[in-house]
Design a protein around this motif. Structure first.
Motif, PDB file in Angstrom:
ATOM      1  N   PRO A  20       0.842  -1.201   0.000  1.00  0.00           N
ATOM      2  CA  PRO A  20       0.000   0.000   0.000  1.00  0.00           C
ATOM      3  C   PRO A  20       0.871   1.244   0.000  1.00  0.00           C
ATOM      4  O   PRO A  20       1.967   1.272   0.543  1.00  0.00           O
ATOM      5  CB  PRO A  20      -0.798  -0.133   1.298  1.00  0.00           C
ATOM      6  CG  PRO A  20       0.049  -0.989   2.179  1.00  0.00           C
ATOM      7  CD  PRO A  20       0.798  -1.919   1.263  1.00  0.00           C
ATOM      8  N   SER A  21       0.387   2.293  -0.624  1.00  0.00           N
ATOM      9  CA  SER A  21       1.101   3.553  -0.701  1.00  0.00           C
ATOM     10  C   SER A  21       0.319   4.607   0.074  1.00  0.00           C
ATOM     11  O   SER A  21      -0.900   4.662  -0.026  1.00  0.00           O
ATOM     12  CB  SER A  21       1.235   3.967  -2.167  1.00  0.00           C
ATOM     13  OG  SER A  21       1.766   5.255  -2.248  1.00  0.00           O
ATOM     14  N   PRO A  22       1.005   5.457   0.865  1.00  0.00           N
ATOM     15  CA  PRO A  22       0.284   6.499   1.588  1.00  0.00           C
ATOM     16  C   PRO A  22      -0.450   7.469   0.667  1.00  0.00           C
ATOM     17  O   PRO A  22      -1.451   8.037   1.038  1.00  0.00           O
ATOM     18  CB  PRO A  22       1.383   7.225   2.358  1.00  0.00           C
ATOM     19  CG  PRO A  22       2.508   6.285   2.421  1.00  0.00           C
ATOM     20  CD  PRO A  22       2.416   5.430   1.200  1.00  0.00           C
ATOM     21  N   ALA A  27       2.888   6.556  -9.657  1.00  0.00           N
ATOM     22  CA  ALA A  27       4.224   7.064  -9.943  1.00  0.00           C
ATOM     23  C   ALA A  27       4.811   7.665  -8.675  1.00  0.00           C
ATOM     24  O   ALA A  27       4.692   8.863  -8.428  1.00  0.00           O
ATOM     25  CB  ALA A  27       4.166   8.086 -11.065  1.00  0.00           C
ATOM     26  N   ARG A  28       5.456   6.826  -7.886  1.00  0.00           N
ATOM     27  CA  ARG A  28       6.015   7.281  -6.616  1.00  0.00           C
ATOM     28  C   ARG A  28       7.296   8.092  -6.793  1.00  0.00           C
ATOM     29  O   ARG A  28       7.759   8.720  -5.871  1.00  0.00           O
ATOM     30  CB  ARG A  28       6.274   6.085  -5.706  1.00  0.00           C
ATOM     31  CG  ARG A  28       5.001   5.388  -5.282  1.00  0.00           C
ATOM     32  CD  ARG A  28       5.256   4.172  -4.414  1.00  0.00           C
ATOM     33  NE  ARG A  28       6.282   4.335  -3.413  1.00  0.00           N
ATOM     34  CZ  ARG A  28       6.117   4.909  -2.226  1.00  0.00           C
ATOM     35  NH1 ARG A  28       4.936   5.382  -1.904  1.00  0.00           N
ATOM     36  NH2 ARG A  28       7.108   4.993  -1.377  1.00  0.00           N
ATOM     37  N   ASP A  29       7.873   8.078  -7.996  1.00  0.00           N
ATOM     38  CA  ASP A  29       9.102   8.823  -8.230  1.00  0.00           C
ATOM     39  C   ASP A  29       8.857  10.297  -8.523  1.00  0.00           C
ATOM     40  O   ASP A  29       9.784  11.085  -8.515  1.00  0.00           O
ATOM     41  CB  ASP A  29       9.882   8.204  -9.395  1.00  0.00           C
ATOM     42  CG  ASP A  29      10.449   6.842  -9.032  1.00  0.00           C
ATOM     43  OD1 ASP A  29      10.642   6.592  -7.824  1.00  0.00           O
ATOM     44  OD2 ASP A  29      10.687   6.043  -9.938  1.00  0.00           O
ATOM     45  N   HIS A  30       7.624  10.674  -8.788  1.00  0.00           N
ATOM     46  CA  HIS A  30       7.297  12.074  -9.058  1.00  0.00           C
ATOM     47  C   HIS A  30       7.090  12.820  -7.740  1.00  0.00           C
ATOM     48  O   HIS A  30       6.514  12.295  -6.794  1.00  0.00           O
ATOM     49  CB  HIS A  30       6.030  12.185  -9.910  1.00  0.00           C
ATOM     50  CG  HIS A  30       6.233  11.689 -11.298  1.00  0.00           C
ATOM     51  ND1 HIS A  30       5.778  10.466 -11.708  1.00  0.00           N
ATOM     52  CD2 HIS A  30       6.854  12.243 -12.363  1.00  0.00           C
ATOM     53  CE1 HIS A  30       6.107  10.286 -12.967  1.00  0.00           C
ATOM     54  NE2 HIS A  30       6.765  11.345 -13.397  1.00  0.00           N
ATOM     55  N   TRP A  31       7.536  14.067  -7.701  1.00  0.00           N
ATOM     56  CA  TRP A  31       7.358  14.896  -6.513  1.00  0.00           C
ATOM     57  C   TRP A  31       5.900  15.331  -6.416  1.00  0.00           C
ATOM     58  O   TRP A  31       5.341  15.850  -7.360  1.00  0.00           O
ATOM     59  CB  TRP A  31       8.268  16.119  -6.576  1.00  0.00           C
ATOM     60  CG  TRP A  31       9.706  15.756  -6.409  1.00  0.00           C
ATOM     61  CD1 TRP A  31      10.619  15.576  -7.395  1.00  0.00           C
ATOM     62  CD2 TRP A  31      10.383  15.502  -5.180  1.00  0.00           C
ATOM     63  NE1 TRP A  31      11.824  15.233  -6.859  1.00  0.00           N
ATOM     64  CE2 TRP A  31      11.713  15.182  -5.498  1.00  0.00           C
ATOM     65  CE3 TRP A  31       9.993  15.515  -3.846  1.00  0.00           C
ATOM     66  CZ2 TRP A  31      12.657  14.883  -4.538  1.00  0.00           C
ATOM     67  CZ3 TRP A  31      10.931  15.215  -2.886  1.00  0.00           C
ATOM     68  CH2 TRP A  31      12.247  14.904  -3.229  1.00  0.00           C
ATOM     69  N   ARG A  32       5.282  15.077  -5.264  1.00  0.00           N
ATOM     70  CA  ARG A  32       3.876  15.417  -5.023  1.00  0.00           C
ATOM     71  C   ARG A  32       3.753  16.156  -3.695  1.00  0.00           C
ATOM     72  O   ARG A  32       4.438  15.848  -2.735  1.00  0.00           O
ATOM     73  CB  ARG A  32       3.020  14.153  -4.911  1.00  0.00           C
ATOM     74  CG  ARG A  32       3.206  13.165  -6.014  1.00  0.00           C
ATOM     75  CD  ARG A  32       2.196  13.394  -7.069  1.00  0.00           C
ATOM     76  NE  ARG A  32       2.279  12.317  -8.053  1.00  0.00           N
ATOM     77  CZ  ARG A  32       1.936  12.461  -9.288  1.00  0.00           C
ATOM     78  NH1 ARG A  32       1.444  13.584  -9.707  1.00  0.00           N
ATOM     79  NH2 ARG A  32       2.054  11.473 -10.138  1.00  0.00           N
ATOM     80  N   VAL A  95       6.868  15.322  -1.388  1.00  0.00           N
ATOM     81  CA  VAL A  95       7.452  14.013  -1.101  1.00  0.00           C
ATOM     82  C   VAL A  95       7.499  13.172  -2.367  1.00  0.00           C
ATOM     83  O   VAL A  95       6.711  13.377  -3.295  1.00  0.00           O
ATOM     84  CB  VAL A  95       6.666  13.256   0.000  1.00  0.00           C
ATOM     85  CG1 VAL A  95       6.793  13.933   1.333  1.00  0.00           C
ATOM     86  CG2 VAL A  95       5.205  13.103  -0.381  1.00  0.00           C
ATOM     87  N   SER A  96       8.430  12.243  -2.384  1.00  0.00           N
ATOM     88  CA  SER A  96       8.511  11.248  -3.448  1.00  0.00           C
ATOM     89  C   SER A  96       9.311  10.075  -2.895  1.00  0.00           C
ATOM     90  O   SER A  96       9.751  10.098  -1.737  1.00  0.00           O
ATOM     91  CB  SER A  96       9.185  11.812  -4.702  1.00  0.00           C
ATOM     92  OG  SER A  96      10.581  11.818  -4.561  1.00  0.00           O
ATOM     93  N   GLU A 178       3.857   8.841   7.274  1.00  0.00           N
ATOM     94  CA  GLU A 178       3.770   7.521   6.630  1.00  0.00           C
ATOM     95  C   GLU A 178       4.792   7.388   5.516  1.00  0.00           C
ATOM     96  O   GLU A 178       5.418   6.335   5.371  1.00  0.00           O
ATOM     97  CB  GLU A 178       2.362   7.301   6.078  1.00  0.00           C
ATOM     98  CG  GLU A 178       1.319   7.023   7.125  1.00  0.00           C
ATOM     99  CD  GLU A 178      -0.066   6.884   6.524  1.00  0.00           C
ATOM    100  OE1 GLU A 178      -0.165   6.488   5.343  1.00  0.00           O
ATOM    101  OE2 GLU A 178      -1.040   7.180   7.220  1.00  0.00           O
ATOM    102  N   TRP A 179       4.957   8.438   4.724  1.00  0.00           N
ATOM    103  CA  TRP A 179       5.975   8.399   3.668  1.00  0.00           C
ATOM    104  C   TRP A 179       7.349   8.176   4.281  1.00  0.00           C
ATOM    105  O   TRP A 179       8.142   7.389   3.768  1.00  0.00           O
ATOM    106  CB  TRP A 179       5.973   9.699   2.873  1.00  0.00           C
ATOM    107  CG  TRP A 179       5.105   9.659   1.667  1.00  0.00           C
ATOM    108  CD1 TRP A 179       3.779   9.971   1.604  1.00  0.00           C
ATOM    109  CD2 TRP A 179       5.482   9.296   0.342  1.00  0.00           C
ATOM    110  NE1 TRP A 179       3.320   9.817   0.325  1.00  0.00           N
ATOM    111  CE2 TRP A 179       4.346   9.411  -0.479  1.00  0.00           C
ATOM    112  CE3 TRP A 179       6.681   8.889  -0.235  1.00  0.00           C
ATOM    113  CZ2 TRP A 179       4.370   9.140  -1.838  1.00  0.00           C
ATOM    114  CZ3 TRP A 179       6.703   8.618  -1.596  1.00  0.00           C
ATOM    115  CH2 TRP A 179       5.562   8.743  -2.369  1.00  0.00           C
TER     116      TRP A 179
END
Length: 193
Positions: A20-22, A27-32, A95-96, A178-179
């Motif tokens: 699971p992703s927070p 695309a977890r590599d992109h800055w959000r 975060v990323s 969480e990240w």
């Protein structure tokens, strides 16, 4: 109107990523930014853009009057004000999978997850809307790994994004924590290789 991109049902490729992703992004590599900009920040940027529109109108009037150098100066000032408004909207925490980024008005600090020792919410005096006046509130702090030197406070419940929105601050702080918890073991295991 349904917004599938804001729900878990809208995730694509869920079978590819069993963990699971927070954040509901593949695309977890992109800055959000894990939260939406607050009304104070958006309102301030809107007022600055309103000022820029008056400056652009003045540029047009000056150019039609034949004073081209003055029009160019006014145009440059208007573009600088527009750049300020856009930068104001980008201010915050991003975060990323690569790390944590604190974007300020004049500077940006990026830490990889290996450099982050802890992310925690603390009760402390915080600045009200970034002004010198302080009030008692909550802040999200990051402690750097190694020297233990704290990074400047990431978020407070009295800044332009979370003033009068304590639930939004709690959600944003939880997501960033969480990240950090999810990404730190990965960062430490790749650092030891």
């Amino acid at each position: 109107m349904p917004l599938p991109f804001m729900t878990a049902a809208g995730q694509t490729g869920a079978a590819e990523h069993p963990e699971p992703s927070p954040l509901p992004y593949d695309a977890r590599d992109h800055w959000r930014r894990p939260y939406r900009p607050g009304p104070w920040r958006v309102g301030g940027a809107a007022l600055i853009l309103l000022l820029a529109s008056y400056m652009l109108f003045s540029t047009l009037i000056i150019a039609l009057a034949g004073a081209v150098p003055g029009a160019l100066v006014c145009l440059g000032a208007a573009l600088a004000v527009i750049g300020l408004a856009l930068r104001l909207l980008r201010v915050g925490v991003w975060v990323s999978a690569h790390g944590l980024r604190r974007v300020g008005l004049l500077n940006t600090v990026t830490l990889s997850w290996a450099e982050v020792a802890a992310v925690r919410t603390v009760q402390q005096p915080v600045r009200w809307l970034g002004l010198p006046r302080t009030v008692q509130g909550q802040a999200l702090d990051v402690v750097r790994a190694g020297d233990g030197e704290p990074l400047r406070t990431l978020l407070t419940d009295h800044n332009a994004d979370f003033l009068s929105r304590p639930e939004a601050f709690d959600r944003a702080a939880d997501v960033i924590e969480e990240w950090a918890a999810e990404s730190q073991p990965v960062a430490h295991s790749t650092a030891h290789r």
